[in-house]
Design a protein around this motif. Structure first.
Motif, PDB file in Angstrom:
ATOM      1  N   LYS A 209     -18.336 -57.923  86.564  1.00  0.00           N
ATOM      2  CA  LYS A 209     -18.139 -58.360  87.949  1.00  0.00           C
ATOM      3  C   LYS A 209     -19.085 -57.599  88.872  1.00  0.00           C
ATOM      4  O   LYS A 209     -19.356 -58.029  89.981  1.00  0.00           O
ATOM      5  CB  LYS A 209     -16.693 -58.142  88.352  1.00  0.00           C
ATOM      6  CG  LYS A 209     -15.769 -59.189  87.766  1.00  0.00           C
ATOM      7  CD  LYS A 209     -14.348 -58.982  88.217  1.00  0.00           C
ATOM      8  CE  LYS A 209     -13.454 -60.039  87.579  1.00  0.00           C
ATOM      9  NZ  LYS A 209     -12.053 -59.767  87.814  1.00  0.00           N
TER      10      LYS A 209
ATOM     11  N   TYR B 122     -22.180 -57.255  88.611  1.00  0.00           N
ATOM     12  CA  TYR B 122     -23.421 -57.993  88.833  1.00  0.00           C
ATOM     13  C   TYR B 122     -23.255 -59.114  89.865  1.00  0.00           C
ATOM     14  O   TYR B 122     -24.222 -59.557  90.449  1.00  0.00           O
ATOM     15  CB  TYR B 122     -23.921 -58.609  87.526  1.00  0.00           C
ATOM     16  CG  TYR B 122     -24.445 -57.597  86.528  1.00  0.00           C
ATOM     17  CD1 TYR B 122     -25.525 -56.783  86.835  1.00  0.00           C
ATOM     18  CD2 TYR B 122     -23.853 -57.483  85.275  1.00  0.00           C
ATOM     19  CE1 TYR B 122     -26.001 -55.867  85.912  1.00  0.00           C
ATOM     20  CE2 TYR B 122     -24.324 -56.570  84.347  1.00  0.00           C
ATOM     21  CZ  TYR B 122     -25.402 -55.762  84.666  1.00  0.00           C
ATOM     22  OH  TYR B 122     -25.875 -54.861  83.751  1.00  0.00           O
ATOM     23  N   LYS B 123     -22.023 -59.564  90.006  1.00  0.00           N
ATOM     24  CA  LYS B 123     -21.750 -60.735  90.838  1.00  0.00           C
ATOM     25  C   LYS B 123     -22.310 -60.612  92.256  1.00  0.00           C
ATOM     26  O   LYS B 123     -22.930 -61.526  92.771  1.00  0.00           O
ATOM     27  CB  LYS B 123     -20.246 -61.010  90.901  1.00  0.00           C
ATOM     28  CG  LYS B 123     -19.877 -62.261  90.145  1.00  0.00           C
ATOM     29  CD  LYS B 123     -18.431 -62.618  90.367  1.00  0.00           C
ATOM     30  CE  LYS B 123     -18.129 -63.932  89.658  1.00  0.00           C
ATOM     31  NZ  LYS B 123     -16.739 -64.278  89.731  1.00  0.00           N
ATOM     32  N   GLY B 124     -22.063 -59.452  92.849  1.00  0.00           N
ATOM     33  CA  GLY B 124     -22.501 -59.231  94.217  1.00  0.00           C
ATOM     34  C   GLY B 124     -24.009 -59.179  94.375  1.00  0.00           C
ATOM     35  O   GLY B 124     -24.513 -59.269  95.492  1.00  0.00           O
ATOM     36  N   SER B 125     -24.706 -59.036  93.250  1.00  0.00           N
ATOM     37  CA  SER B 125     -26.164 -58.916  93.318  1.00  0.00           C
ATOM     38  C   SER B 125     -26.872 -60.204  92.899  1.00  0.00           C
ATOM     39  O   SER B 125     -28.104 -60.230  92.845  1.00  0.00           O
ATOM     40  CB  SER B 125     -26.639 -57.782  92.412  1.00  0.00           C
ATOM     41  OG  SER B 125     -25.958 -56.607  92.726  1.00  0.00           O
TER      42      SER B 125
ATOM     43  N   ASN C  65     -27.419 -63.111  94.331  1.00  0.00           N
ATOM     44  CA  ASN C  65     -28.388 -63.668  95.294  1.00  0.00           C
ATOM     45  C   ASN C  65     -29.676 -62.854  95.318  1.00  0.00           C
ATOM     46  O   ASN C  65     -30.769 -63.418  95.376  1.00  0.00           O
ATOM     47  CB  ASN C  65     -27.783 -63.701  96.704  1.00  0.00           C
ATOM     48  CG  ASN C  65     -26.752 -64.788  96.841  1.00  0.00           C
ATOM     49  OD1 ASN C  65     -26.565 -65.587  95.932  1.00  0.00           O
ATOM     50  ND2 ASN C  65     -26.071 -64.826  97.979  1.00  0.00           N
TER      51      ASN C  65
ATOM     52  N   LYS D 208     -32.693 -57.791 101.339  1.00  0.00           N
ATOM     53  CA  LYS D 208     -31.732 -57.676 100.233  1.00  0.00           C
ATOM     54  C   LYS D 208     -32.151 -56.581  99.258  1.00  0.00           C
ATOM     55  O   LYS D 208     -31.305 -55.835  98.761  1.00  0.00           O
ATOM     56  CB  LYS D 208     -31.630 -59.010  99.475  1.00  0.00           C
ATOM     57  CG  LYS D 208     -30.888 -60.090 100.226  1.00  0.00           C
ATOM     58  CD  LYS D 208     -29.419 -60.000  99.944  1.00  0.00           C
ATOM     59  CE  LYS D 208     -28.674 -61.123 100.609  1.00  0.00           C
ATOM     60  NZ  LYS D 208     -27.226 -60.910 100.585  1.00  0.00           N
TER      61      LYS D 208
ATOM     62  N   TYR E 217     -27.921 -49.135  98.033  1.00  0.00           N
ATOM     63  CA  TYR E 217     -26.653 -49.161  97.306  1.00  0.00           C
ATOM     64  C   TYR E 217     -26.764 -48.354  96.015  1.00  0.00           C
ATOM     65  O   TYR E 217     -25.884 -47.533  95.708  1.00  0.00           O
ATOM     66  CB  TYR E 217     -26.279 -50.619  96.999  1.00  0.00           C
ATOM     67  CG  TYR E 217     -25.124 -50.781  96.048  1.00  0.00           C
ATOM     68  CD1 TYR E 217     -23.811 -50.588  96.475  1.00  0.00           C
ATOM     69  CD2 TYR E 217     -25.347 -51.122  94.704  1.00  0.00           C
ATOM     70  CE1 TYR E 217     -22.755 -50.744  95.586  1.00  0.00           C
ATOM     71  CE2 TYR E 217     -24.302 -51.269  93.817  1.00  0.00           C
ATOM     72  CZ  TYR E 217     -23.006 -51.083  94.253  1.00  0.00           C
ATOM     73  OH  TYR E 217     -21.957 -51.221  93.376  1.00  0.00           O
TER      74      TYR E 217
END
Lengths: 207, 110
Positions: free
Chosen positions: B5, B7-10, B12, B90, B97
């Motif tokens: 999970k 990786y999900k936020g990355s 885009n 980004k 981050y």
């Protein structure tokens, strides 16, 4: 053709969504064959679908949400642009002039009838254009009908519910609301034409 | 998205970065590229990739080009001008981050 029919029968009705899924599935099957899977195409496809069908169908729903978001974004961007504000001011001013020129009852009829007739006219033009440009069954093009229908219902509801309640004090607010609806309708029509042109170039000229 | 999970936020950022390095790419190509670059560690599923691509397109960050390939239509994605700018933002965000996470996870190295 086989994959396309399968997806169509799985309720993936929009051609542009299906086209992208079809390319993905075909590329995957081609890769598997290239990597030594010597089974018949049908069995490789069946394996793939057993594993991925639910995900593909959920992707279909997400695509429709993106299409709605795209239309809403275009509409609000246009509404807040200079030409959107100009259209609103011109419509508002025209209604206001008509309010001063005609007697109240006739003006009230004009105020409610003009946008409703306009929306019916735009609706008809939209369906004729879909047929003549063979653009039906493309996601964003079909979804654009949804805000059209919402605006039409808002206008008819205003006509049925609020019309009897309007008096001299609230007429300016009503003119503003109806001018806003009519502006949205005109901008939506402009967006539809622009999207239709894009889709025409993007898809139908290639088919 | 498969493995984590995290990786999900990355997703885009991954898409924008790949498109920034290539003129245009299609969905399947993106999944394969990510798989190859991460040596199979990260496997982007179509259920995660296409909604992300369509969202980025709806936001005006990606443009679309359709071409006929092998007797079928293929949808290529490429960055728009604002997409190129967003990629820079980004990537900076992601670098920040990673730096913060490193500080938290391994204060001695920071």
């Amino acid at each position: 053709m086989f994959i396309d029919n399968y997806l169509d029968n799985s309720d993936i009705i929009y051609k542009d969504i299906r086209m992208e899924m079809l390319d993905h599935i075909s590329s995957e099957i081609e890769d598997r064959i290239k990597n030594g899977d010597d089974r018949d195409f049908y069995y490789i496809f069946k394996d793939y679908m057993v594993k991925n069908k639910a995900r593909l169908l959920s992707d279909n729903k997400q695509f429709l949400k993106s299409a709605d978001r795209k239309i809403a974004k275009l509409l609000f961007k246009d509404l807040l642009s200079i030409h959107g504000l100009v259209v609103f001011v011109v419509i508002f001013y025209s209604f206001y002039m008509a309010f001063n020129y005609y007697n109240y009852e006739l003006f009230e009829t004009i105020l409610f009838a003009v946008p409703i007739i306009t929306s019916i006219f735009f609706g008809l033009a939209y369906f004729i254009a879909l047929k003549s440009y063979k653009l039906n069954r493309y996601s964003v093009i079909e979804r654009v009908a949804f805000p059209f229908i919402i605006i039409f219902h808002v206008l008819t509801s205003l006509n049925n519910i609020l019309k009897p309640l309007i008096d001299g004090n609230s007429i300016l607010i009503m003119i503003a609301i109806i001018s806003l609806c009519l502006t949205l309708l005109i901008l939506l029509f402009k967006i539809t034409i622009s999207l239709a042109k894009t889709y025409q170039i993007r898809f139908t000229n290639l088919v | 998205m498969s493995n984590s999970k995290l990786y999900k936020g990355s997703l885009n950022t991954i898409i924008l970065k790949l498109l920034n390095e290539h003129d245009k790419m299609y969905g399947y190509e993106i999944t394969q590229k990510v798989k190859a670059l991460t040596q199979g560690e990260l496997n982007i599923t179509e259920g995660a990739l296409y909604p992300a691509l369509h969202k980025l397109e709806a936001e005006g960050l990606l443009d679309v080009e359709v071409a006929k390939v092998d007797n079928r239509l293929r949808k290529y994605y490429k960055l728009t001008e604002s997409g190129t700018k967003e990629t820079v933002n980004k990537l900076e965000e992601l670098a920040e981050y990673i730096k913060t996470m490193q500080t938290l996870m391994n204060p001695k190295l920071a």
